[in-house]
Design a protein around this motif. Sequence first.
Motif, short mmCIF file in Angstrom:
data_model
loop_
_atom_site.label_atom_id
_atom_site.label_comp_id
_atom_site.label_asym_id
_atom_site.label_seq_id
_atom_site.Cartn_x
_atom_site.Cartn_y
_atom_site.Cartn_z
N GLU A 108 -10.73 6.44 -4.11
CA GLU A 108 -12.23 6.17 -4.01
C GLU A 108 -12.54 5.04 -5.70
OE1 GLU A 108 -16.51 6.57 -2.75
OE2 GLU A 108 -14.50 7.54 -1.99
N GLY A 109 -13.21 4.15 -5.61
CA GLY A 109 -14.22 2.70 -7.04
C GLY A 109 -11.86 2.28 -6.57
N VAL A 110 -11.71 2.09 -6.20
CA VAL A 110 -10.72 1.32 -6.25
C VAL A 110 -11.09 -0.40 -5.42
CG1 VAL A 110 -8.27 0.56 -5.50
CG2 VAL A 110 -8.25 2.82 -5.68
N ILE A 111 -10.82 -0.91 -5.96
CA ILE A 111 -10.72 -2.49 -5.74
C ILE A 111 -9.77 -3.06 -5.38
CG2 ILE A 111 -11.47 -5.03 -6.74
CD1 ILE A 111 -13.80 -3.37 -6.61
N ALA A 112 -10.15 -3.93 -3.70
CA ALA A 112 -8.86 -4.62 -3.10
C ALA A 112 -9.21 -5.98 -2.94
CB ALA A 112 -8.37 -4.21 -1.81
N PHE A 113 -8.85 -7.20 -3.66
CA PHE A 113 -8.65 -8.88 -3.31
C PHE A 113 -8.50 -8.30 -1.55
CE2 PHE A 113 -8.54 -7.99 -7.59
CZ PHE A 113 -9.79 -8.07 -8.33
N TYR A 122 1.13 -1.31 -0.60
CA TYR A 122 0.26 -0.18 0.51
C TYR A 122 0.66 0.99 0.16
CZ TYR A 122 1.28 0.84 5.30
OH TYR A 122 1.72 0.80 6.21
N ALA A 123 1.96 1.24 0.54
CA ALA A 123 2.74 2.54 0.51
C ALA A 123 3.36 2.87 -0.63
CB ALA A 123 4.27 2.42 1.59
N ASP A 124 3.73 2.33 -1.75
CA ASP A 124 4.14 2.48 -3.09
C ASP A 124 2.57 2.94 -4.07
OD1 ASP A 124 7.03 3.18 -1.69
OD2 ASP A 124 7.26 1.50 -2.79
N GLY A 125 1.96 1.33 -3.76
CA GLY A 125 0.72 1.49 -4.14
C GLY A 125 -0.27 2.55 -4.09
N GLY A 126 -0.49 3.45 -3.25
CA GLY A 126 -0.96 4.54 -3.23
C GLY A 126 -0.53 5.99 -3.99
N LEU A 127 1.08 6.19 -4.12
CA LEU A 127 1.32 7.12 -5.33
C LEU A 127 0.89 6.30 -6.12
CD1 LEU A 127 5.15 7.81 -2.92
CD2 LEU A 127 2.92 9.16 -2.71
N LEU A 128 0.75 5.67 -6.51
CA LEU A 128 0.68 5.37 -8.10
C LEU A 128 -0.92 5.52 -8.20
CD1 LEU A 128 1.40 3.60 -10.66
CD2 LEU A 128 0.74 1.57 -10.04
N ILE A 129 -1.92 4.66 -7.33
CA ILE A 129 -2.83 5.63 -7.65
C ILE A 129 -2.98 6.34 -8.18
CG2 ILE A 129 -4.98 5.09 -6.44
CD1 ILE A 129 -4.15 2.22 -5.12
N ARG A 130 -2.87 7.40 -6.87
CA ARG A 130 -2.68 9.03 -7.24
C ARG A 130 -2.52 9.33 -8.05
NH1 ARG A 130 -0.29 12.00 -2.43
NH2 ARG A 130 1.31 12.18 -3.79
N GLN A 131 -1.15 9.45 -8.63
CA GLN A 131 -0.44 9.48 -10.14
C GLN A 131 -1.27 9.54 -11.73
OE1 GLN A 131 4.12 9.56 -9.96
NE2 GLN A 131 3.62 9.34 -8.35
N LEU A 132 -2.35 8.00 -11.16
CA LEU A 132 -2.70 7.19 -12.45
C LEU A 132 -3.89 8.49 -12.26
CD1 LEU A 132 -2.40 3.90 -12.01
CD2 LEU A 132 -1.47 4.90 -14.35
N ARG A 133 -4.41 8.68 -11.21
CA ARG A 133 -5.89 9.36 -11.62
C ARG A 133 -5.71 10.98 -11.70
NH1 ARG A 133 -9.46 5.27 -12.51
NH2 ARG A 133 -10.13 4.51 -10.86
N GLN A 134 -4.62 11.90 -11.49
CA GLN A 134 -4.29 12.63 -12.23
C GLN A 134 -3.69 12.82 -13.39
OE1 GLN A 134 -0.64 13.38 -9.19
NE2 GLN A 134 -2.52 14.26 -6.99
N ALA A 135 -3.12 12.16 -14.02
CA ALA A 135 -3.26 10.95 -15.17
C ALA A 135 -4.00 11.36 -16.09
CB ALA A 135 -1.87 11.23 -15.33
N GLY A 136 -5.41 11.28 -15.54
CA GLY A 136 -6.59 10.59 -16.09
C GLY A 136 -7.14 9.48 -16.65
N TYR A 137 -6.26 8.43 -15.99
CA TYR A 137 -6.65 7.22 -16.25
C TYR A 137 -7.90 7.51 -15.57
CZ TYR A 137 -6.39 2.15 -16.61
OH TYR A 137 -7.09 1.30 -16.80
N GLN A 138 -8.59 6.53 -16.59
CA GLN A 138 -10.69 6.37 -16.01
C GLN A 138 -10.63 5.11 -15.89
OE1 GLN A 138 -12.71 9.22 -17.99
NE2 GLN A 138 -11.83 11.25 -18.01
N GLY A 139 -9.28 3.96 -16.09
CA GLY A 139 -10.32 2.96 -16.18
C GLY A 139 -10.12 2.02 -14.60
N LEU A 140 -10.35 0.90 -14.20
CA LEU A 140 -10.35 0.07 -13.02
C LEU A 140 -9.14 -0.31 -12.40
CD1 LEU A 140 -12.16 -1.41 -10.92
CD2 LEU A 140 -11.71 -3.96 -12.37
N ILE A 141 -9.15 0.60 -11.30
CA ILE A 141 -7.79 -0.06 -10.42
C ILE A 141 -8.51 -0.62 -9.26
CG2 ILE A 141 -5.94 1.25 -9.18
CD1 ILE A 141 -6.19 3.45 -10.45
N ALA A 142 -7.78 -1.89 -9.43
CA ALA A 142 -7.12 -3.08 -8.68
C ALA A 142 -5.91 -2.76 -7.97
CB ALA A 142 -8.08 -4.57 -8.87
N VAL A 143 -5.79 -3.15 -6.42
CA VAL A 143 -4.72 -3.79 -5.44
C VAL A 143 -4.91 -5.16 -5.55
CG1 VAL A 143 -4.32 -1.21 -5.28
CG2 VAL A 143 -5.85 -2.69 -3.55
#
Length: 370
Positions: A266-271, A227-248
């Motif tokens: 918001e809307g991120v899926i976790a298994f 999660y420590a690095d995943g949170g950064l990637l998720i934030r940067q993906l959304r800031q760059a305009g990626y609108q698809g599903l994100i799962a972790v």
Amino acid sequence: MTHLLQKVAAGLLLAGSLSGPAMAQDGMTIGLLVPTSGSEATYGQDMANAAELAVEEINAAGGILGQQVSTIVGDDACDPQQSVNAASKLASSGVVGVVGGYCSGATLPTLKIFADANIPFVITAANSTQLIPANSGNAFMINSTGNDQVAKALEFFNSKNINTLAIVDQGDAYSQDLANLTKQRWEESGKTVATTETVNKGEQDYSAVVTAIRSANPDAVFWTAYYADGGLLIRQLRQAGYQGLIAVGDGSNSPELFNIAGSAAEGVIAFSNPTAEFLPNAKSFVDSYTAKFGNAPGPYAPLTYDGTKLLAAAIEEAGSTDAAAIVEALKKANFTDGLAGDISFTEENTLARSNFIVLEGKGGAWALAE
């Protein structure tokens, strides 16, 4: 643990060492292998707390074989080299068994150490399939393996009509194993992996990966690391305009993900393995944990609590602290008192059922996905 021993333990843990004497007078000691320093220290301390709570309850009920129980903590820092040092110290301290193991990459090299020392090991979080062939028979995994996680992930992706997938890992035993298994099964099902990316732990700038993902334009992105690095990637993906599903994967199921990713989660899926808030039998545990430690239990607290109780039950069943007898009792275990569900094992000493659930980020917290 007395107030004095708690103070001693805290000081030694900060040094990445072990807490307390190996064997208490007229008692027995259980070793805890968890990360109490480094990027995953939140998880590790939470696991140690859960084990401490289980031991308090065990002692209140008369202990194990009539003896009071104490714990001794080895800080593996989620680092393979440090985990070897921590495991070696635990192995030489006279523990009757070890509970824990969070990062698979740090857990993997400890298997030989505990096997050579003839110490039963209940692995409560680490779940890479790489642990299975490395197990000499004394280790038991009570979190479902990467195979089960991939099955749950593919089931969900297919239910959402996902056809193309980007997979991002960090090259360690846990995340790379999960990434490789996902890629293999996804392609075997006739679907497309648009891109696979491997990043370094601790990176702050994911612009190159974000560009590669946006160029591949997958229906979904699957982050298989922590999660420590995943949170950064998720934030940067959304800031760059990626609108698809994100799962972790389950390494990112911490509530801390929302503090790092912010509204992008918001809307991120976790298994995820089953966490306390979604376990009907865990209310009393949650209340006791919160009252004692001042915060709610984290994602791997129930499994670590269960693992400690399971080891205690196996020692009682064995009728002694003989390692071979404890291992035999674990192999035959039919533990029905767990917060996270019943525990029995396959011939490979893995959990005999899948425990994975699907969560979704809603309003800054995890909720069961619909």
